[in-house]
Write an enzyme that holds these catalytic residues in place. Structure first.
Site, PDB file in Angstrom:
ATOM      1  CG  HIS A 182      11.986 -13.725  21.422  1.00 22.58           C
ATOM      2  ND1 HIS A 182      13.160 -13.778  22.152  1.00 22.58           N
ATOM      3  CD2 HIS A 182      11.364 -14.897  21.681  1.00 22.58           C
ATOM      4  CE1 HIS A 182      13.230 -14.921  22.792  1.00 22.58           C
ATOM      5  NE2 HIS A 182      12.138 -15.622  22.526  1.00 22.58           N
ATOM      6  CD  GLU A 192      15.958 -11.977  20.642  1.00 20.72           C
ATOM      7  OE1 GLU A 192      14.948 -11.497  21.200  1.00 20.72           O
ATOM      8  OE2 GLU A 192      16.707 -12.819  21.180  1.00 20.72           O
TER       9      GLU A 192
HETATM   10  C1  GLP Z   1      13.057 -19.266  22.950  1.00 21.59           C
HETATM   11  C2  GLP Z   1      12.529 -19.790  21.651  1.00 21.59           C
HETATM   12  C3  GLP Z   1      11.149 -19.239  21.338  1.00 21.59           C
HETATM   13  C4  GLP Z   1      10.268 -19.394  22.559  1.00 21.59           C
HETATM   14  C5  GLP Z   1      10.845 -18.619  23.709  1.00 21.59           C
HETATM   15  C6  GLP Z   1      10.003 -18.650  24.960  1.00 21.59           C
HETATM   16  O1  GLP Z   1      13.691 -18.056  22.819  1.00 21.59           O
HETATM   17  N1  GLP Z   1      13.401 -19.497  20.571  1.00 21.59           N
HETATM   18  O2  GLP Z   1      10.605 -19.912  20.208  1.00 21.59           O
HETATM   19  O3  GLP Z   1       8.975 -18.961  22.257  1.00 21.59           O
HETATM   20  O4  GLP Z   1      12.120 -19.154  23.997  1.00 21.59           O
HETATM   21  O5  GLP Z   1      10.399 -19.715  25.764  1.00 21.59           O
HETATM   22  P1  GLP Z   1       9.649 -20.180  27.056  1.00 21.59           P
HETATM   23  O6  GLP Z   1       8.432 -20.894  26.592  1.00 21.59           O
HETATM   24  O7  GLP Z   1      10.608 -21.082  27.741  1.00 21.59           O
HETATM   25  O8  GLP Z   1       9.332 -18.964  27.846  1.00 21.59           O
END
Ligand code: GLP
Length: 244
Positions: A136, A141
């Site tokens: 995503h 999603e």
């Molecule tokens: C969330 C946010 C996204 C982000 C993703 C990945 O779902 N809505 O914008 O890119 O998490 O997060 P992480 O960097 O913690 O893996």
């Protein structure tokens, strides 16, 4: 497709390379409009921006930022909202930081207002992006249309599980979110995708080198004319050595 790949040794160097790229964008356009993600990945970038801003090395006071997404159905006081995330991690004076309301009564109206604000600001100059385990982008999603705009969305189980600890368990983790759409992100004049850690290696390679499909929303970035990928070694492990 072509993209510029920067491989950083670790998350700290990733933050510093990302801050360099943001500084370049701001030097060219001090009043740039930025799209900003949450998650663990951009934390080192925000820490570096905060450090440079405090020391006078970067000036974001004319920049306008739009948070890419927000949880829906959560009190604005909850520490796991994206609004709270930015208060914790990005202590930088900006001209504005726009967020959607996590307690919006009318999500469609909230998104319409946010979309209008973004249009009035001229759209994004630079979208800083993370990638979810399921590919995503923001809260777009799998199944999100490549032509999607700002909207409310049902969150995938993988996304909810990945964030469950912040909400005190899966049952308390919101089922819906608000997000800018893939079309909004693709209109950014520059896209800067961050990826960190071994858990992102496979999905990053599928997004950048696999089929272009709405089942893996980040694959749309293959069509972006100005994409820079900053990945640490672990996340870049499955990418071809030279970005073609
Ligand atoms: C969330 C946010 C996204 C982000 C993703 C990945 O779902 N809505 O914008 O890119 O998490 O997060 P992480 O960097 O913690 O893996």
């Amino acid at each position: 497709m072509s993209y510029r790949l920067i491989v950083a040794a670790d998350s700290g160097e990733l933050g510093s390379r990302a801050a360099d790229l943001l500084a370049e964008a701001l030097a060219a356009r001090p009043d740039a409009v930025l799209g900003l993600p949450t998650g663990r990945t951009p934390v080192s970038s925000y820490a570096e921006l905060t450090r440079r801003s405090t020391q006078g090395g970067i000036d974001l006071t004319r920049a306008v930022a739009f948070a890419l997404d927000e949880w829906l159905g959560v009190s604005p006081d909850h520490p796991a909202t994206n609004a709270a995330f930015f208060r914790r991690h990005l202590s930088v004076p900006l001209a504005a930081l726009h967020l959607m309301r996590s307690d919006a009564d009318d999500p469609a109206a909230e998104c319409a207002a946010f979309q209008s604000l973004l249009r009035e600001s001229g759209g994004l100059d630079l979208a800083l992006l993370g990638i979810g385990l399921n590919g995503h982008l923001a809260f777009n999603e799998p199944g999100s249309g490549f032509d999607s705009r700002c909207r409310g969305i049902d969150l995938a189980e993988t996304t909810r599980r990945a964030h469950a600890s912040e909400f005190g368990g899966l049952a308390a983790t919101p089922r819906r979110g608000l997000t800018l759409g893939l079309a909004d992100i693709m209109e950014a004049r520059q896209a800067l995708l961050l990826a960190s850690g071994p858990g992102k290696a496979a999905v990053l390679a599928r997004a950048l080198c696999g089929p272009l499909t709405e089942d893996l929303p980040a694959s749309i970035l293959q069509r972006h004319p100005a994409l820079v990928v900053v990945a640490d070694r672990a996340a870049a492990a499955e990418l071809p050595r030279r970005a073609a």
